[in-house]
Write a protein that holds these residues in place. Structure first.
Motif, PDB file in Angstrom:
ATOM      1  N   UNK A  35       0.834  -1.201   0.000  1.00 47.25           N
ATOM      2  CA  UNK A  35       0.000   0.000   0.000  1.00 47.25           C
ATOM      3  C   UNK A  35       0.872   1.256   0.000  1.00 47.25           C
ATOM      4  N   UNK A  36       1.918   1.246   0.815  1.00 48.02           N
ATOM      5  CA  UNK A  36       2.806   2.420   0.848  1.00 48.02           C
ATOM      6  C   UNK A  36       3.478   2.626  -0.506  1.00 48.02           C
ATOM      7  N   UNK A  37       3.913   1.529  -1.133  1.00 48.31           N
ATOM      8  CA  UNK A  37       4.546   1.641  -2.459  1.00 48.31           C
ATOM      9  C   UNK A  37       3.560   2.220  -3.471  1.00 48.31           C
ATOM     10  N   UNK A  38       2.346   1.672  -3.474  1.00 52.66           N
ATOM     11  CA  UNK A  38       1.339   2.129  -4.443  1.00 52.66           C
ATOM     12  C   UNK A  38       1.004   3.602  -4.221  1.00 52.66           C
ATOM     13  N   UNK A  39       0.848   3.993  -2.952  1.00 52.22           N
ATOM     14  CA  UNK A  39       0.529   5.393  -2.662  1.00 52.22           C
ATOM     15  C   UNK A  39       1.681   6.311  -3.071  1.00 52.22           C
ATOM     16  N   UNK A  40       2.915   5.809  -2.909  1.00 52.25           N
ATOM     17  CA  UNK A  40       4.079   6.618  -3.309  1.00 52.25           C
ATOM     18  C   UNK A  40       4.065   6.851  -4.816  1.00 52.25           C
ATOM     19  N   UNK A  41       3.761   5.800  -5.602  1.00 49.77           N
ATOM     20  CA  UNK A  41       3.726   5.986  -7.067  1.00 49.77           C
ATOM     21  C   UNK A  41       2.597   6.943  -7.442  1.00 49.77           C
ATOM     22  N   UNK A  42       1.462   6.803  -6.757  1.00 47.55           N
ATOM     23  CA  UNK A  42       0.340   7.714  -7.042  1.00 47.55           C
ATOM     24  C   UNK A  42       0.737   9.160  -6.733  1.00 47.55           C
ATOM     25  N   UNK A  43       1.360   9.368  -5.571  1.00 48.60           N
ATOM     26  CA  UNK A  43       1.770  10.736  -5.177  1.00 48.60           C
ATOM     27  C   UNK A  43       2.779  11.320  -6.154  1.00 48.60           C
ATOM     28  N   UNK A  44       3.583  10.446  -6.760  1.00 41.53           N
ATOM     29  CA  UNK A  44       4.622  10.916  -7.689  1.00 41.53           C
ATOM     30  C   UNK A  44       4.046  11.251  -9.062  1.00 41.53           C
ATOM     31  N   UNK A  45       2.750  11.010  -9.255  1.00 47.02           N
ATOM     32  CA  UNK A  45       2.122  11.427 -10.510  1.00 47.02           C
ATOM     33  C   UNK A  45       1.709  10.298 -11.434  1.00 47.02           C
ATOM     34  N   UNK A  46       1.820   9.042 -10.967  1.00 46.99           N
ATOM     35  CA  UNK A  46       1.406   7.926 -11.829  1.00 46.99           C
ATOM     36  C   UNK A  46      -0.069   8.048 -12.195  1.00 46.99           C
ATOM     37  N   UNK A  47      -0.380   7.640 -13.423  1.00 46.37           N
ATOM     38  CA  UNK A  47      -1.784   7.582 -13.846  1.00 46.37           C
ATOM     39  C   UNK A  47      -2.298   6.153 -13.793  1.00 46.37           C
ATOM     40  N   UNK A  48      -1.347   5.199 -13.724  1.00 43.01           N
ATOM     41  CA  UNK A  48      -1.681   3.775 -13.683  1.00 43.01           C
ATOM     42  C   UNK A  48      -0.852   3.097 -12.593  1.00 43.01           C
ATOM     43  N   UNK A  49      -1.411   2.028 -12.062  1.00 39.55           N
ATOM     44  CA  UNK A  49      -0.665   1.105 -11.201  1.00 39.55           C
ATOM     45  C   UNK A  49      -0.818  -0.304 -11.783  1.00 39.55           C
ATOM     46  N   UNK A  50       0.308  -1.016 -11.947  1.00 43.51           N
ATOM     47  CA  UNK A  50       0.275  -2.430 -12.357  1.00 43.51           C
ATOM     48  C   UNK A  50       0.446  -3.243 -11.076  1.00 43.51           C
ATOM     49  N   UNK A  51      -0.625  -3.899 -10.657  1.00 47.57           N
ATOM     50  CA  UNK A  51      -0.678  -4.557  -9.346  1.00 47.57           C
ATOM     51  C   UNK A  51      -0.786  -6.070  -9.556  1.00 47.57           C
ATOM     52  N   UNK A  52       0.152  -6.817  -8.973  1.00 50.84           N
ATOM     53  CA  UNK A  52       0.252  -8.253  -9.256  1.00 50.84           C
ATOM     54  C   UNK A  52       0.189  -9.063  -7.964  1.00 50.84           C
ATOM     55  N   UNK A  53      -0.677 -10.061  -7.945  1.00 47.53           N
ATOM     56  CA  UNK A  53      -0.686 -11.036  -6.850  1.00 47.53           C
ATOM     57  C   UNK A  53       0.211 -12.209  -7.268  1.00 47.53           C
ATOM     58  N   UNK A  54       1.473 -12.149  -6.844  1.00 45.31           N
ATOM     59  CA  UNK A  54       2.426 -13.184  -7.277  1.00 45.31           C
ATOM     60  C   UNK A  54       2.099 -14.546  -6.679  1.00 45.31           C
ATOM     61  N   UNK A  55       1.604 -14.575  -5.437  1.00 48.61           N
ATOM     62  CA  UNK A  55       1.264 -15.884  -4.870  1.00 48.61           C
ATOM     63  C   UNK A  55       0.169 -16.555  -5.691  1.00 48.61           C
ATOM     64  N   UNK A  56      -0.811 -15.756  -6.121  1.00 49.72           N
ATOM     65  CA  UNK A  56      -1.876 -16.331  -6.956  1.00 49.72           C
ATOM     66  C   UNK A  56      -1.313 -16.807  -8.289  1.00 49.72           C
ATOM     67  N   UNK A  57      -0.354 -16.066  -8.840  1.00 53.20           N
ATOM     68  CA  UNK A  57       0.258 -16.478 -10.114  1.00 53.20           C
ATOM     69  C   UNK A  57       1.055 -17.769  -9.940  1.00 53.20           C
ATOM     70  N   UNK A  58       1.765 -17.891  -8.815  1.00 50.44           N
ATOM     71  CA  UNK A  58       2.582 -19.100  -8.578  1.00 50.44           C
ATOM     72  C   UNK A  58       1.765 -20.276  -8.051  1.00 50.44           C
ATOM     73  N   UNK A  59       0.540 -19.993  -7.567  1.00 50.13           N
ATOM     74  CA  UNK A  59      -0.246 -21.054  -6.956  1.00 50.13           C
ATOM     75  C   UNK A  59       0.208 -21.369  -5.545  1.00 50.13           C
ATOM     76  N   UNK A  60       0.769 -20.365  -4.861  1.00 49.79           N
ATOM     77  CA  UNK A  60       1.235 -20.558  -3.479  1.00 49.79           C
ATOM     78  C   UNK A  60       0.332 -19.815  -2.494  1.00 49.79           C
TER      79      UNK A  60
END
Ligand SMILES: O=C(O)c1ccccc1N[C@@H]1O[C@H](COP(=O)(O)O)[C@@H](O)[C@H]1O
Length: 241
Positions: A35-60
């Motif tokens: 959440x802190x990382x995402x908010x930091x990118x938003x504050x820096x002016x990002x218009x998009x966030x690419x958000x990945x659930x790696x555990x779901x991708x790996x099946x873990x």
């Protein structure tokens, strides 16, 4: 000329924002709260966030509640990836309010379902073409999933709106993007392409931005931001003209 969109990445494993090398499990470097990382990118002016659930991708397992919390906290557009492979996981992903979702494994293993959701949800569905050479990889990039060009032609014919193209050999390495792969994909589809993997410098982003007239719409930026190779503000400035 349209400007290149930038999508800073927040990949979540075991509740932490991480970066992997070549997408390999066990290569994680942790960067703390997603959440802190995402908010930091938003504050820096990002218009998009690419958000990945790696555990779901790996099946873990999954980070579904945390991912939902992050997506819901964003005022910017969110592209959500990882483990979206059936009606339940798609419904959960869309319920976060994500602007679009990115489908990887299911595009190789369950083409009928993917054709159905493309027909139902249009440009809310992107397909992740995650490749080694021209071979697709699924299930956390651990299994071969068929030929890139055959799959691209099939998805195009089914009306897929957009592709997120990752060269796994480049991902997390800071070795520069695979510009030739991006050009080759753009030559075979008229759908927009989001580049992923290898960005290391502002010059890399400028080189990807040169491909906008060919059909590259955006670029995911991960490791370079976390490693502080440049700031997101500098990156946005570099691709703004
Ligand atoms: O982003 C990564 O580093 C990554 C590494 C290993 C596997 C997946 C990764 N990322 C994203 O996950 C989707 C695929 O998920 P699925 O196959 O649909 O479950 C992929 O497109 C990337 O966006």
């Amino acid at each position: 000329m349209a400007k290149l969109e930038l999508l800073p990445a927040v990949d979540v494993r075991d509740g932490q924002a991480v970066r992997l090398v070549h997408g390999e499990s066990g290569t994680e470097t942790s960067y703390g709260s997603p959440l802190q990382a995402a908010l930091a990118w938003q504050s820096a002016g990002a218009e998009w966030l690419h958000l990945v659930d790696l555990d779901a991708a790996f099946g873990t397992g999954d980070n579904r509640e945390l991912i939902s919390e992050v997506a819901r906290a964003m005022d910017i557009k969110v592209e959500l990836s990882g483990g979206i492979r059936d009606d339940a996981s798609l419904a959960a992903a869309l319920a976060t309010g994500a602007t679009r979702v990115n489908i990887g494994t299911a595009a190789m293993e369950d083409p009928e379902w993917v054709a159905k959701i493309i027909a139902e949800h249009g440009d809310k569905i992107a397909v992740g073409l995650d490749v080694r050479g021209t071979t697709l990889r699924g299930r956390g990039w651990t299994r071969d999933g068929g030929d890139l060009w055959e799959t691209l032609a099939r998805l195009d014919s089914e009306g897929c709106a957009r592709y997120v193209v990752t060269d796994i050999a480049k991902d997390g390495t800071l070795q520069g993007p695979n510009l030739q792969l991006l050009k080759d994909v753009c030559a075979r589809t008229d759908r927009p392409v989001v580049a992923s993997g290898g960005v290391s410098s502002l010059d890399d982003l400028r080189a990807i931005a040169e491909l906008v007239p060919l059909g590259v719409e955006g670029s995911i930026v991960g490791k370079a931001l976390y490693a502080k190779a440049f700031t997101l503000e500098e990156a946005l400035e570099a691709v703004s003209r």
